[in-house]
Design a protein around this motif. Structure first.
Motif, mmCIF file in Angstrom:
data_model
loop_
_atom_site.group_PDB
_atom_site.id
_atom_site.type_symbol
_atom_site.label_atom_id
_atom_site.label_comp_id
_atom_site.label_asym_id
_atom_site.label_seq_id
_atom_site.Cartn_x
_atom_site.Cartn_y
_atom_site.Cartn_z
ATOM 1 N N LEU A 56 -45.863 -122.347 62.955
ATOM 2 C CA LEU A 56 -45.453 -121.335 63.933
ATOM 3 C C LEU A 56 -44.069 -121.663 64.479
ATOM 4 C CD1 LEU A 56 -46.021 -118.893 65.848
ATOM 5 C CD2 LEU A 56 -46.990 -120.564 67.448
ATOM 6 N N LEU A 57 -43.242 -120.620 64.593
ATOM 7 C CA LEU A 57 -41.944 -120.732 65.254
ATOM 8 C C LEU A 57 -41.920 -119.779 66.443
ATOM 9 C CD1 LEU A 57 -41.281 -121.581 62.162
ATOM 10 C CD2 LEU A 57 -38.918 -121.129 62.822
ATOM 11 N N LEU A 116 -34.397 -124.652 77.295
ATOM 12 C CA LEU A 116 -35.367 -125.642 77.757
ATOM 13 C C LEU A 116 -36.772 -125.079 77.549
ATOM 14 C CD1 LEU A 116 -36.087 -128.300 79.245
ATOM 15 C CD2 LEU A 116 -35.951 -126.986 81.391
ATOM 16 N N TRP A 117 -37.607 -125.806 76.748
ATOM 17 C CA TRP A 117 -38.976 -125.382 76.466
ATOM 18 C C TRP A 117 -39.950 -126.189 77.309
ATOM 19 C CZ3 TRP A 117 -40.581 -121.269 73.755
ATOM 20 C CH2 TRP A 117 -39.686 -120.661 72.871
ATOM 21 N N GLU A 118 -40.913 -125.467 77.913
ATOM 22 C CA GLU A 118 -41.951 -126.111 78.729
ATOM 23 C C GLU A 118 -43.299 -125.475 78.423
ATOM 24 O OE1 GLU A 118 -40.179 -127.104 82.968
ATOM 25 O OE2 GLU A 118 -39.604 -125.063 82.353
ATOM 26 N N LYS A 119 -44.357 -126.269 78.661
ATOM 27 C CA LYS A 119 -45.722 -125.753 78.582
ATOM 28 C C LYS A 119 -46.398 -125.978 79.920
ATOM 29 C CE LYS A 119 -50.088 -126.111 76.063
ATOM 30 N NZ LYS A 119 -50.869 -126.822 75.020
ATOM 31 N N GLU A 120 -47.008 -124.914 80.423
ATOM 32 C CA GLU A 120 -47.652 -125.022 81.731
ATOM 33 C C GLU A 120 -48.731 -126.095 81.684
ATOM 34 O OE1 GLU A 120 -49.060 -121.307 83.155
ATOM 35 O OE2 GLU A 120 -47.061 -120.544 83.643
ATOM 36 N N GLY A 121 -48.700 -126.952 82.699
ATOM 37 C CA GLY A 121 -49.667 -128.044 82.779
ATOM 38 C C GLY A 121 -49.282 -129.260 81.985
ATOM 39 N N SER A 122 -48.089 -129.246 81.385
ATOM 40 C CA SER A 122 -47.640 -130.383 80.588
ATOM 41 C C SER A 122 -46.299 -130.873 81.096
ATOM 42 C CB SER A 122 -47.519 -129.978 79.112
ATOM 43 O OG SER A 122 -46.988 -131.045 78.346
ATOM 44 N N VAL A 123 -46.185 -132.165 81.330
ATOM 45 C CA VAL A 123 -44.925 -132.793 81.731
ATOM 46 C C VAL A 123 -44.705 -134.002 80.843
ATOM 47 C CG1 VAL A 123 -44.916 -131.992 84.132
ATOM 48 C CG2 VAL A 123 -46.183 -134.068 83.534
ATOM 49 N N PRO A 124 -43.484 -134.344 80.541
ATOM 50 C CA PRO A 124 -42.221 -133.662 80.875
ATOM 51 C C PRO A 124 -42.006 -132.451 79.988
ATOM 52 C CG PRO A 124 -41.798 -135.531 79.453
ATOM 53 C CD PRO A 124 -43.283 -135.549 79.724
ATOM 54 N N THR A 138 -32.607 -128.200 73.958
ATOM 55 C CA THR A 138 -31.773 -128.167 72.762
ATOM 56 C C THR A 138 -30.849 -126.961 72.794
ATOM 57 O OG1 THR A 138 -31.819 -128.032 70.345
ATOM 58 C CG2 THR A 138 -33.565 -126.913 71.521
ATOM 59 N N GLN A 139 -29.871 -127.004 71.900
ATOM 60 C CA GLN A 139 -29.014 -125.836 71.723
ATOM 61 C C GLN A 139 -29.630 -124.842 70.745
ATOM 62 O OE1 GLN A 139 -25.171 -127.317 70.569
ATOM 63 N NE2 GLN A 139 -24.634 -127.961 72.648
ATOM 64 N N GLU A 140 -30.692 -125.290 70.049
ATOM 65 C CA GLU A 140 -31.399 -124.387 69.157
ATOM 66 C C GLU A 140 -32.419 -123.596 69.965
ATOM 67 O OE1 GLU A 140 -30.544 -124.002 66.069
ATOM 68 O OE2 GLU A 140 -29.062 -125.599 66.155
ATOM 69 N N SER A 141 -32.647 -122.351 69.540
ATOM 70 C CA SER A 141 -33.480 -121.466 70.353
ATOM 71 C C SER A 141 -34.939 -121.442 69.923
ATOM 72 C CB SER A 141 -32.925 -120.036 70.290
ATOM 73 O OG SER A 141 -32.939 -119.562 68.947
ATOM 74 N N ALA A 142 -35.338 -122.186 68.884
ATOM 75 C CA ALA A 142 -36.697 -122.092 68.351
ATOM 76 C C ALA A 142 -37.502 -123.348 68.668
ATOM 77 C CB ALA A 142 -36.666 -121.855 66.845
ATOM 78 N N LEU A 143 -38.790 -123.144 68.997
ATOM 79 C CA LEU A 143 -39.753 -124.236 69.149
ATOM 80 C C LEU A 143 -40.682 -124.174 67.944
ATOM 81 C CD1 LEU A 143 -40.865 -126.508 70.973
ATOM 82 C CD2 LEU A 143 -42.350 -124.782 72.024
ATOM 83 N N ILE A 144 -40.822 -125.303 67.226
ATOM 84 C CA ILE A 144 -41.523 -125.308 65.942
ATOM 85 C C ILE A 144 -42.845 -126.057 66.078
ATOM 86 C CG2 ILE A 144 -41.393 -125.956 63.507
ATOM 87 C CD1 ILE A 144 -38.360 -125.877 63.763
ATOM 88 N N TYR A 156 -46.244 -120.872 77.385
ATOM 89 C CA TYR A 156 -44.991 -121.572 77.144
ATOM 90 C C TYR A 156 -43.853 -120.835 77.845
ATOM 91 C CZ TYR A 156 -47.400 -124.326 73.592
ATOM 92 O OH TYR A 156 -48.254 -125.163 72.945
ATOM 93 N N GLY A 157 -42.901 -121.598 78.369
ATOM 94 C CA GLY A 157 -41.732 -121.033 79.035
ATOM 95 C C GLY A 157 -40.450 -121.496 78.368
ATOM 96 N N CYS A 158 -39.496 -120.564 78.255
ATOM 97 C CA CYS A 158 -38.177 -120.896 77.702
ATOM 98 C C CYS A 158 -37.121 -120.509 78.733
ATOM 99 C CB CYS A 158 -37.942 -120.155 76.391
ATOM 100 S SG CYS A 158 -36.239 -120.270 75.781
#
Length: 396
Positions: free
Chosen positions: A248-249, A264-272, A277-283, A295-297
């Motif tokens: 999944l991308l 900046l990619w984040e997942k609710e309930g997950s730290v850090p 990155t300068q790339e826009s995709a989370l793989i 997920y938040g970007c």
């Protein structure tokens, strides 16, 4: 007696005037002409006619009373002026590459007794120059207010200026008019003030000049503006409906001026945070049920930042049909087809036997009615046979 009637005076006035700028009278020796309008740089034709020339020639003179042509004879050395037609009843000449200085009253004369003349007013239109836009210096920020100025010189009469943004009309200030130093043409100017939005980024602000000399042709200048604004973003999954075990991308599609430089990619309930990155995709190389969540970007540029959200639900893996089950399905289909054919055959066979069985039983019944009864078939041999004393029974 009453006051004299004014009708003769009206008739006399009407006889000396004709509509359309032509000078006509009841005098057949009076020449007539017409007023002309020409664009600077163009060609104008002056035509003078007379009904009764009285054995005299027609003559054209310029506003400075210089003779241009007397009959078919050139009088002024100006190669722009050429003879078009010369007859006892007409003298026509042309002036090419007309300049603003050529404007004025031209005189057609015929040297009868007395000398008769007709006037032709030549109006020269000054063509406006391509407009110039000033006032734009650098990039604008969203919601800024800006003022642009537009100017065009050389029009005669004075031109009009209009503004538009793309296909949308902008209401600028009324056109201002100023006479040029030559005393013949005019410089016109206008300004427009408006507030910019992010939709105006890359838009063309156009100033157009409207003038009769252009004959509908477009004469305009465009100023492209740049608007800086904070970014926006949205998350797009690929594939759209992810399943467990798939790759999944999550694409964070940012838009802004300037474009976002950091994600900046984040997942609710997950730290850090998951990733910066300068790339826009989370793989996700191999999806698991544990990857489900929100997920938040956050897309960031030097104009600000924007955060987009996406809820990921990992579905069960898709069932993959085996080759053996496919083989069994094909065999089952063939068997079902054969059974269907046999069933159809049995139905037809049963129908055939029922019809022919009924015919056989009918014939059997008729044969039994014609046969002799067994009891009456016994024939006494006595008297039926000669030369014997014994009784014999016969069954037929």
């Amino acid at each position: 007696m009453g006051a004299p009637s004014a009708l003769p005076l009206l008739l006399l006035f009407a006889s000396c005037w004709a509509p359309g700028g032509a000078n006509l009278s009841q005098d057949d020796s009076q020449p007539w002409t017409s007023d002309e309008t020409v664009v600077a740089g163009g060609t104008v034709v002056l035509k003078c006619q007379v009904k009764d020339h009285e054995d005299s020639s027609l003559q054209w003179s310029n506003p400075a009373q210089q003779t241009l042509y007397f009959g078919e004879k050139r009088a002024l050395r100006d190669n722009r002026i050429q003879l078009v037609r010369s007859t006892p009843h007409e003298l026509s000449i042309s002036i090419s590459n007309v300049a603003l200085a050529d404007e004025g009253e031209y005189t057609c004369s015929i040297f009868t007794m007395p000398v008769r003349t007709a006037k032709s007013l030549v109006t020269v239109l000054g063509i406006p120059q391509k407009p110039i836009i000033t006032g734009y210096k650098s990039s604008l920020r969203e919601k800024d207010t800006t003022t642009l100025n537009c100017q065009s010189s050389g029009s005669k009469p004075a031109a009009q200026l209009t503004w538009r943004k793309g296909d949308q009309e902008l209401h600028g200030e009324p056109t201002r008019i100023q006479e040029d130093p030559n005393g013949k043409t005019f410089t016109v100017s206008s300004s427009v003030t408006f507030q910019v939005t992010r939709e105006d980024d890359g838009a063309d602000i156009v100033c157009s000049v409207n003038h009769e000399s252009l004959k509908g042709a477009d004469r305009s200048t465009a100023q492209r503006i740049e608007v800086l604004y904070t970014p926006t973003a949205k998350i797009r999954p690929d594939p759209p409906h992810p399943r467990e075990g798939q790759k999944l991308l999550l694409h964070c599609e940012g838009r802004g001026n300037p474009a976002p430089q950091q994600y900046l990619w984040e997942k609710e309930g997950s730290v850090p945070p998951l990733r910066m990155t300068q790339e826009s995709a989370l793989i996700f190389p191999f999806l698991n049920k544990s990857d489900s969540g929100t997920y938040g970007c956050t897309a960031t540029s030097n104009m600000g930042s924007y955060k987009a959200y996406y809820t990921l639900n990992v579905n069960d893996p898709s069932p993959v049909p085996s080759s053996s089950s496919t083989y069994h399905a094909i065999i089952g289909g063939i068997v079902a087809f054969i059974v269907f054919l046999l069933l159809i055959l049995l139905i037809f066979l049963g129908h055939y036997l029922i019809r022919h069985k009924g015919t056989y039983l009918t014939h059997e019944a008729k044969g039994s009615d014609d046969a002799p009864d067994a009891d009456t078939a016994i024939i006494n041999a006595e008297g039926g046979q000669s030369g014997g004393d014994d009784k014999k029974e016969y069954f037929i």
